[in-house]
Design an enzyme around this catalytic site. Structure first.
Site, PDB file in Angstrom:
ATOM      1  N   HIS A   1       0.834  -1.203   0.000  1.00  0.00           N
ATOM      2  CA  HIS A   1       0.000   0.000   0.000  1.00  0.00           C
ATOM      3  C   HIS A   1       0.875   1.262   0.000  1.00  0.00           C
ATOM      4  CE1 HIS A   1      -3.752   2.252   1.133  1.00  0.00           C
ATOM      5  NE2 HIS A   1      -2.847   3.088   1.611  1.00  0.00           N
ATOM      6  N   GLU A   2       1.757   1.358   0.976  1.00  0.00           N
ATOM      7  CA  GLU A   2       2.619   2.551   1.069  1.00  0.00           C
ATOM      8  C   GLU A   2       3.574   2.607  -0.120  1.00  0.00           C
ATOM      9  OE1 GLU A   2       1.504   4.554   3.046  1.00  0.00           O
ATOM     10  OE2 GLU A   2       0.367   3.252   4.393  1.00  0.00           O
TER      11      GLU A   2
ATOM     12  N   HIS B   1       1.859   4.466  -2.854  1.00  0.00           N
ATOM     13  CA  HIS B   1       1.986   5.914  -2.663  1.00  0.00           C
ATOM     14  C   HIS B   1       3.381   6.374  -3.096  1.00  0.00           C
ATOM     15  CE1 HIS B   1      -1.776   6.787  -0.676  1.00  0.00           C
ATOM     16  NE2 HIS B   1      -1.565   5.952   0.325  1.00  0.00           N
TER      17      HIS B   1
ATOM     18  N   GLU C   1      -4.576   7.732  -3.268  1.00  0.00           N
ATOM     19  CA  GLU C   1      -5.105   6.494  -2.688  1.00  0.00           C
ATOM     20  C   GLU C   1      -5.354   5.446  -3.772  1.00  0.00           C
ATOM     21  OE1 GLU C   1      -5.124   6.179   0.487  1.00  0.00           O
ATOM     22  OE2 GLU C   1      -6.344   4.402   0.888  1.00  0.00           O
TER      23      GLU C   1
END
Lengths: 506, 506
Positions: free
Chosen positions: A271-272, A275, A301
């Protein structure tokens, strides 16, 4: 740059300077959440407050205004000078929008909200710990009043929630989000009803204890497999995972170790990492200008959820990576890939948003959207919030929070003064699936490539279609440009129904 | 503060603001040396340059000057207003000195030296690696010319080296340092001659390989034993050990792991821990003013060498800590304390300053002092430096560097533009021993206390006698105040002769 208007050159230099200060501020935040000794908190607050104030002064100061005025009419944002390139036009448009936004809120108002939220954050932590909503209620009321005042200052024609939402997601309105969320809610609740009636998945083998060292090592291994230059990033631990981009060449992400839920760490890294790769994909040659800035929170997101869910919770990804994971963690020996895949996608309605699966996650967000709208419009008094929350939880997820701590007190966002932020979490998923529909059409063998461990073609596609444009297009424009269709929840619903029908034999 | 002059209050606020920016700058440096991804270097240079420039602007800006002018005559530093407390007088004196110093050097000069040293540092690294003095020589020449220009701008009456020295160590002159160093040189060379003729110490058991993890763990253990609040500090790894104080409650030190020299790590922790405890001992209630700033580089070094050598290479310390170290590292099993103590104090003249023992360390510094004086005065042409260096090495230490890389190219200081810095390393030792003579007199059972593991009484003594005063006294005043005697090399020479006569049976 020979023909560039000198005022533009000066604005660009100014913008880069401000961005350098923003980078320093980002480092202060990163350090605070990762390595700072406990004693550093009081001095750090002073440093952050000083630097934030300085950045605000720079952004709203006479010099910046004077440069802007040479090129555009401040009242309308229309260009005064001709002969600007399209890229220069984008920069001016964004600088102007930011300037107008920054100068609209009086300093006294910003200081008041900073003061109130600073105290409210501490009270919220106590209220959550002690499960005492009444302790937090007066602060929530104050923050709500300030947000209504903010909406008045920023101005709106339809709903007072509009400017708050627009603050986090430009080009979105309460009405537009409402339409999308209504469609999504219908589909998700129907899907969830089928799933809870189906045969349930046993994921017990994912919940054995794995040491912090081992998990962190696995996290680093997955980061190293992402298609990103390893000399531009690092991974640390923090109490909540986050990503912080200091520069496209200095991007830092964190993960959290939960001893008996080792997959959580891996999905945090993905997830990170999503980003991070967005920030790394922005055109570094324009760094410090809007051409190298992320479009919005939702688009950000969309990139994190893309890697965490569309790629990272998908079968092709694990065809390649499951054997590697099995090598790193012996507890998966003998567990077939198919069983592992079903277990990491187990759907289970719970009270806590941050622990939610793909099917229920957006329902948590929709609940908050509905609560926020009613709080801001004044239809829902603060005192009625806990009851309203629990009712909505039953309606949407079929569960009742046993305590307010696990109900309306669970998130920090309101204590921080943030109204209109939550919707971007769901919008991110919707944008991601919308983009993915084009990706899968353009690269029909995407799944085969991924199952061979190839991830770089995904990064290239995202860079070409999304990252390279910075803020050239709004999120809505981008959605249409990439797919040919305006944004809707359709792609996301189709994706979820197909995936979970297969997993649950619906 | 009811009666405090409003201009003083404003100056104090201004001073705290600047100190907050300095704290942020310190974090940027700490991060660069510890955790920053490789790709961060170019953006970090921009961040540091921007923030340094901003701090310089604040320090020399019209606002600061206007406040200062209300209270003192800028030409003489004498107070304009009466009724200031002694502490306020100290602040004004120091603010004025700093302001005069900061405004003396024109911005164009500062920018030029920044540019030259930035390139020189990179060239120096290559020259050292390739053992090619001629590559570095033209840059050294430029830096030397700039330092001469600096000396002219700052002004001097006796020696052009005076203002460069004074820049790093206020209240010291070439002449004063010369007298002290001459006395020290005589004693040290005589002592060294005796030692090299004595029976040599076998310290082979200190040079077995110990893993990085194990060493780091031991480093953290020693840090935890120091009398400092553990929530105010942290330990990291870096290529060269350093300490960085962000605030008395946020102090960070680093160590370096040399696989086959594990004691080096422990002494680094004690050394940097000494710097750290000085910063922690400054009066936090005056943070941001000169009352909570370190006196000088020499006094700072006196605190680090105090803990590293006077305490950390002494027998009482190891009476308590040796059994703990033996528990952590099995390689010391069966080695008696007495043998260990002699081994960690082995004297061995070598070419490299940073590897030097207590007896030879100051001789390396004296050599640099003599070289710098002659370079600055123009007596020594840059082209003759390597030969002159090697001759001095033979004279002082009896060794000849096999290469310039291990000779005049070994230190980074000149490439950074620093002339007049080296003497503070030796002065630190001299101040430390000078202070220690009073400490040992006032607490006659100091050695017994330490051998029981009590270290907090040392911190209390240092805080009471040195730390709490900030910049109230100059280093010379402090030396006299603490011991009743003016600074001289006597105490240091007495200490070394007594200690090493015992170790080497002289």
């Amino acid at each position: 740059m020979a023909k560039t208007h000198p005022a533009f050159v000066e604005l660009a230099e100014y913008s880069k300077k401000i961005q350098n200060y923003e980078s320093i501020l980002a480092l202060l935040h990163w350090d605070q959440e990762t390595h700072m000794p406990q004693g550093g908190i009081a001095p750090r607050s002073q440093q952050v407050s000083l630097l934030s104030g300085h950045i605000h002064d720079e952004r709203t100061g006479r010099k910046f205004k004077a440069h802007l005025e040479k090129l555009i009419h401040l009242s309308t944002g229309k260009h005064k000078v001709k002969g600007l390139t399209k890229q220069q036009g984008v920069c001016l448009r964004e600088w102007w929008k930011k300037y107008m936004k920054d100068t609209k809120l009086p300093t006294s108002f910003v200081e008041e909200i900073t003061l109130v939220t600073s105290e409210a954050t501490q009270i919220w932590a106590v209220a959550k710990k002690e499960n005492n909503f009444k302790l937090f209620a007066p602060f929530l009321q104050k923050i709500l009043d300030l947000n209504r005042k903010k909406a008045d200052i920023l101005g709106f024609s339809e709903h007072p929630y509009d400017p708050l939402l627009e603050n986090h997601e430009p080009c979105m309105t309460t009405q537009k989000v409402g339409v999308i969320f209504d469609g999504l809610k219908k589909e998700l609740t129907a899907l969830l009803k089928k799933i809870v009636k189906a045969k349930q998945i046993d994921d017990g083998f994912l919940h054995k204890k794995v040491s912090e060292e081992k998990q962190f090592e696995i996290g680093k291994m997955f980061l190293s497999k992402l298609p990103a230059d390893p000399s531009y990033s690092r991974l640390d631990l923090s109490s909540h995972p986050f990503s912080m981009s200091i520069h496209p060449h200095d991007s830092r992400i964190t993960t959290r170790i939960i001893p008996n839920a080792f997959m959580s760490n891996i999905f945090s890294v993905l997830h990170e990492g999503g980003h991070m790769m967005y920030e790394m994909g922005l055109p570094v040659e324009f760094w410090g200008t809007p051409l190298a800035e992320a479009v919005s929170l939702s688009i950000h997101e969309s990139q994190s959820r893309w890697w965490e869910t569309l790629i990272g919770r998908n079968l092709p990804f694990w065809k390649h990576f499951y054997p590697l994971l099995q090598k790193s963690y012996s507890g998966l020996k003998g567990v077939p890939l198919e069983r592992f895949y079903r277990a990491i996608n187990k759907v289970s309605p719970s009270c806590i948003r941050v622990e939610a699966d793909e099917v229920t996650y957006c329902l948590h967000v929709i609940l908050r959207f509905e609560v926020e709208k009613q709080l801001v419009s004044g239809k829902l008094p603060v005192s009625d919030l806990p009851e309203f929350w629990n009712e909505k939880m039953r309606e949407l997820l079929g569960v009742t929070p046993p305590t307010d701590a696990q109900g309306c007190l669970q998130d920090i966002h309101w204590a921080l003064g943030e109204f209109g932020y939550f919707p971007t979490y769901a919008l991110g998923n919707i944008f991601a699936a919308h983009f993915f529909s084009a990706f899968a059409k353009q690269i029909p063998d995407w799944d085969k490539k991924i199952s061979k461990g190839d991830l770089s073609f995904i990064r290239d596609w995202l860079k070409k279609n999304i990252h390279q444009w910075g803020r050239t297009y709004t999120s809505e424009e981008l959605a249409k440009r990439v797919t040919g269709k305006p944004l809707s929840e359709d792609a996301y619903c189709t994706y979820l129904k197909k995936k979970y029908s297969a997993i649950y034999d619906l």
